[in-house]
Each structure stands twice: as structure tokens, then as C-alpha cells.
Design a protein around this motif. Structure first.
Motif, PDB file in Angstrom:
ATOM      1  N   LEU A 173      -9.057  -2.171  -6.600  1.00  9.57           N
ATOM      2  CA  LEU A 173     -10.096  -2.111  -7.408  1.00  9.57           C
ATOM      3  C   LEU A 173      -9.812  -0.422  -8.063  1.00  9.57           C
ATOM      4  O   LEU A 173      -9.363   0.471  -7.001  1.00  9.57           O
ATOM      5  CB  LEU A 173     -11.676  -2.218  -7.070  1.00  9.57           C
ATOM      6  N   PRO A 174     -10.161   0.007  -9.407  1.00  7.57           N
ATOM      7  CA  PRO A 174     -10.050   1.303 -10.126  1.00  7.57           C
ATOM      8  C   PRO A 174     -10.533   2.048  -8.670  1.00  7.57           C
ATOM      9  O   PRO A 174     -10.816   3.532  -8.453  1.00  7.57           O
ATOM     10  CB  PRO A 174      -9.800   1.411 -10.883  1.00  7.57           C
ATOM     11  N   PRO A 232      -7.344  -0.279  -0.910  1.00 10.87           N
ATOM     12  CA  PRO A 232      -7.801   1.163  -2.128  1.00 10.87           C
ATOM     13  C   PRO A 232      -6.763   0.724  -2.888  1.00 10.87           C
ATOM     14  O   PRO A 232      -6.742   0.371  -3.535  1.00 10.87           O
ATOM     15  CB  PRO A 232      -6.044   1.906  -0.649  1.00 10.87           C
ATOM     16  N   SER A 233      -7.562   1.869  -4.059  1.00 10.15           N
ATOM     17  CA  SER A 233      -7.062   2.052  -4.973  1.00 10.15           C
ATOM     18  C   SER A 233      -5.555   2.646  -5.304  1.00 10.15           C
ATOM     19  O   SER A 233      -5.175   2.989  -4.472  1.00 10.15           O
ATOM     20  CB  SER A 233      -8.425   3.051  -5.593  1.00 10.15           C
ATOM     21  N   THR A 235       5.509  -2.714  -9.800  1.00 14.71           N
ATOM     22  CA  THR A 235       5.716  -0.917  -9.043  1.00 14.71           C
ATOM     23  C   THR A 235       5.481  -0.057 -10.265  1.00 14.71           C
ATOM     24  O   THR A 235       5.084   0.807 -10.348  1.00 14.71           O
ATOM     25  CB  THR A 235       6.786  -0.987  -8.506  1.00 14.71           C
ATOM     26  N   ALA A 236       5.563  -0.688 -12.058  1.00 11.11           N
ATOM     27  CA  ALA A 236       6.478   0.326 -12.855  1.00 11.11           C
ATOM     28  C   ALA A 236       4.769   0.514 -13.023  1.00 11.11           C
ATOM     29  O   ALA A 236       4.012   1.383 -13.970  1.00 11.11           O
ATOM     30  CB  ALA A 236       7.038  -0.153 -13.650  1.00 11.11           C
ATOM     31  N   TYR A 237       4.442  -0.903 -13.174  1.00  9.28           N
ATOM     32  CA  TYR A 237       2.390  -0.519 -13.825  1.00  9.28           C
ATOM     33  C   TYR A 237       1.571   0.091 -12.978  1.00  9.28           C
ATOM     34  O   TYR A 237       0.830   1.049 -12.942  1.00  9.28           O
ATOM     35  CB  TYR A 237       1.933  -1.701 -13.527  1.00  9.28           C
ATOM     36  N   ILE A 238       2.296   0.461 -11.227  1.00 12.79           N
ATOM     37  CA  ILE A 238       1.559   1.294 -10.154  1.00 12.79           C
ATOM     38  C   ILE A 238       1.699   2.194 -10.587  1.00 12.79           C
ATOM     39  O   ILE A 238       0.558   3.799 -10.298  1.00 12.79           O
ATOM     40  CB  ILE A 238       1.743   0.585  -9.042  1.00 12.79           C
TER      41      ILE A 238
END
Ligand code: HEC
Ligand SMILES: [Cu+2]
Length: 327
Positions: free
Chosen positions: A234-235, A242-243, A302-305
Motif C-alpha cells: 500500500l502506498p 513496505p510502501s 520496475t518502470a512503475y516502481i
């Protein structure tokens, strides 16, 4: 060097080409010189010192310390030059500068899929600007491949299960052949493509021409929901995991007391073998996504993270709510 325009060595087109060729010629030259010297002396001496009369007896050899020293030291120096010069080129080759343009490369039987950081994708083609440092971050979907660009005098294995990298700075515009140079099955010989080195302005135009290409962060966001990553991550940081906001590029404290840099390799490992490194303060309950997600999907995730650098946008909170309720 002089050989470059003959068919012996391909045209030089990167920062590494000159050094690699010069070292190759030095090693080749030294080896040839001594090979010839030995052969010629063997022939001359066997004629000159052959037994001419039946009664002749050989003179005993007493040896000579100065001679021993000379023929030990000269080869030692010549060989140490090979070693030191090679080490300098190798260190340069292994250590990419920090200002690189990154391109992801995925090898699979029998094609190369390339993806630029802004999402533009290519198959068996790689477009790069001239004079710019470029780093390839490479992974394999199946067996060991090897990405090789003879004109740049560089190659590197592309190994399943981890990222390998390769960097270069193209010095000349043009089209250069690249190959898979690790035998990888029936159509290995067809696993080739072209690097197109362009003027920076031309490259910018080419890059903006790919507007319809999917944006990898967007694709990653969809996968993040599809694989239920969002149920734990969760953000707000209040989930079971972990966020991931602000994770990329940060230093992560691990349960064993060490810290790691959250780069591409770390994120990839976290997804495919989450138990390898456990974040401090969390349980090792994240399931492995090995075999579920492809290397391409890992790149999208990875790009999203990476894109989660700002505090969580407000629009994400409601989307998370139903999952929170279920848990
Ligand atoms: C069952 C809950 C759960 C799911 C589902 C889950 N994770 Fe995790 N994840 C965790 C936990 C717990 C940790 C921390 C412990 C560890 O390092 O394994 C973690 C750690 C991570 C880390 C390292 C985070 C850091 O701060 O260093 C990344 C990256 C990550 N997960 C990505 C993902 C992605 C991408 C998915 C979906 C494909 C996913 N996770 C699915 C629970 C989960
Ligand atoms: Cu291959």
C-alpha cells in the motif's frame, strides 16, 4: 588501425575500438615475432651446427647467468604490458559512467527485444545517438545468449536469472551489425540485428516518432494490480509489505543489518526471489513471481516502481480501498 579498412578487422565505431585493436595487434605482433624468431633459429642452427663428420662429438653446454636473466626479463616485461594494458581496457569496459542513456535488452530464442527508458520498443534494432554514453541492461527469457557488436569491439553474455550490463559510446554514425555470439539453439545464426547510430537531433526525432508505443510505467501499474502486488504494497506503508513509493534509488535496510541500493537488479530480485533479501521490519511472506512474470513484465513493474517517486497520488487511495477491506 591500418588494418581497419581491410577485411581483417571491421570498421571502428566506438570508444573501445581503438584500444582493443591496438592491444590485439600488440599481442599478435609479439607472438608472431617470437614464433618466427624460434622457427628461423631452429632452421639456421640445425644447418649450421649439424654433425659434419662421423667422429664429431658435441661440446658440453655450461649455461650463462646473464643470458638466463635476459631471456626471463624481456618476456616478463612484454607479458606484463599485455596484462596491464588489458586490465586498463577491461576496467573501463566493466565500469559504466554514471551519465548513461539506459536501454533494456531481452534475449529470447531467437530474437532481441529492446526497450528505451521512455518506453519506445524495438526488435532486432537499436537506435542510439552518436557521442553519447549508452548502457545496455540485459536479461534472458530462456537460455544464455550473448550480445555482441563487432564494430564496437564489445560483447557480453546475457544470462537467465540476472541482469548483465554493457556500455559504449558510439563514435561514428552508421548501421552496424550485432549478433548473438553464444550458441543458443536451432535459429541462433538468425539472432542478429542492427545498431543505428544517429546524430542527436535525428535521434530525438526518431524517439518522439514512437508515440503509440505503450508506456512501461502504465503497463507496470496494470500488472501491479493484476498480480495483486497492491494488496500488500500500500502506498501508505500500512500493508503487509513496505510502501514502494520513493524506493527506487534509495538505500534499503535489510533484516540482516546490511543495506542495499534499490536499483534494477534489486527490484528484479525482490520480485523473482523475494527471500534473497528481506527488508528490515518485515516478514518473508512475499510469494516468488518466478515463472509467473516474464523479464519484460519485470521491466514494466520496475518502470512503475521507478515512477512512484512523489508522495502517492490521491487517485490511488480509493483504488486500494476494496483490497484493504478484503484483507
Ligand atoms: C503477500 C504480500 C505480498 C505480495 C502479493 C507482494 N509483495 Fe512485495 N513484499 C512483501 C513483503 C512482506 C516484503 C518485504 C519483505 C521482503 O523483502 O521479502 C516485500 C518486498 C518487496 C520489494 C522490496 C521492497 C523494499 O522496500 O525494498 C519489492 C520491490 C516488492 N516487494 C515488489 C513486489 C511486486 C512487484 C509484487 C507483485 C508482482 C509484490 N511485491 C507482491 C509482500 C508482498
Ligand atoms: Cu542467442
Amino acid at each position: 588501425m591500418q588494418l581497419q579498412n581491410s577485411s581483417i578487422l571491421p570498421e571502428q565505431a566506438s570508444n573501445f575500438a581503438g584500444g582493443v585493436d591496438a592491444l590485439t595487434l600488440y599481442i599478435l605482433g609479439t607472438s608472431l615475432f617470437f614464433a618466427l624468431l624460434v622457427v628461423v633459429l631452429v632452421v639456421i642452427f640445425s644447418l649450421k651446427y649439424r654433425r659434419k663428420k662421423q667422429t664429431e662429438i658435441g661440446v658440453p653446454v655450461h649455461g650463462s647467468v646473464p643470458l638466463e636473466i635476459v631471456w626471463t626479463l624481456i618476456p616478463l616485461v612484454l607479458a606484463m604490458v599485455m596484462f596491464a594494458w588489458g586490465a586498463v581496457i577491461y576496467m573501463d569496459f566493466r565500469r559504466a559512467p554514471s551519465d548513461t542513456l539506459d536501454v533494456y535488452v531481452i534475449g529470447k530464442q531467437w530474437m532481441w527485444k529492446l526497450q528505451h527508458t521512455d518506453g519506445r520498443r524495438e526488435i532486432n534494432e537499436l537506435h542510439v545517438p552518436v557521442g553519447r554514453n549508452v548502457k545496455l541492461i540485459m536479461a534472458s527469457e530462456d537460455v544464455i545468449h550473448d550480445f555482441s557488436i563487432p564494430n564496437f569491439r564489445i560483447k557480453m553474455d546475457v544470462v537467465p536469472g540476472r541482469y548483465t550490463t554493457l556500455w559504449f559510446r558510439a563514435t561514428k554514425t552508421g548501421r552496424y551489425h550485432f549478433y548473438c555470439s553464444q550458441y543458443c539453439g536451432t535459429s541462433h545464426a538468425l539472432m542478429t540485428g542492427w545498431v543505428t547510430v544517429m546524430e542527436p537531433a535525428e535521434y530525438a526525432a526518431w524517439l518522439s516518432g514512437g508515440a503509440q508505443d505503450a508506456n512501461p510505467a502504465g503497463a507496470g501499474e496494470k500488472l501491479f494490480t493484476q498480480y495483486s502486488c497492491n494488496t500488500c504494497h500500500l502506498p501508505t506503508g500500512k500493508g503487509r509489505g513496505p510502501s514502494l513509493v520513493g524506493l527506487y534509488g534509495s538505500k534499503v535496510k535489510l533484516a540482516d543489518g546490511t543495506t542495499v541500493q534499490a536499483d534494477d537488479a534489486y527490484v528484479r530480485e525482490s520480485i523473482l526471489s523475494p527471500k534473497a533479501k528481506i527488508v528490515a521490519g518485515y516478514q518473508p511472506l512475499m510469494p516468488s513471481f518466478q515463472g509467473l512474470v516474464t523479464e519484460e513484465q519485470v521491466l514494466s513493474l520496475t518502470a512503475y516502481i521507478k515512477s512512484l517517486q512523489a508522495p502517492a497520488p490521491a487517485s490511488e487511495a480509493p483504488a486500494e480501498a476494496p483490497h484493504m477491506g478484503k484483507k
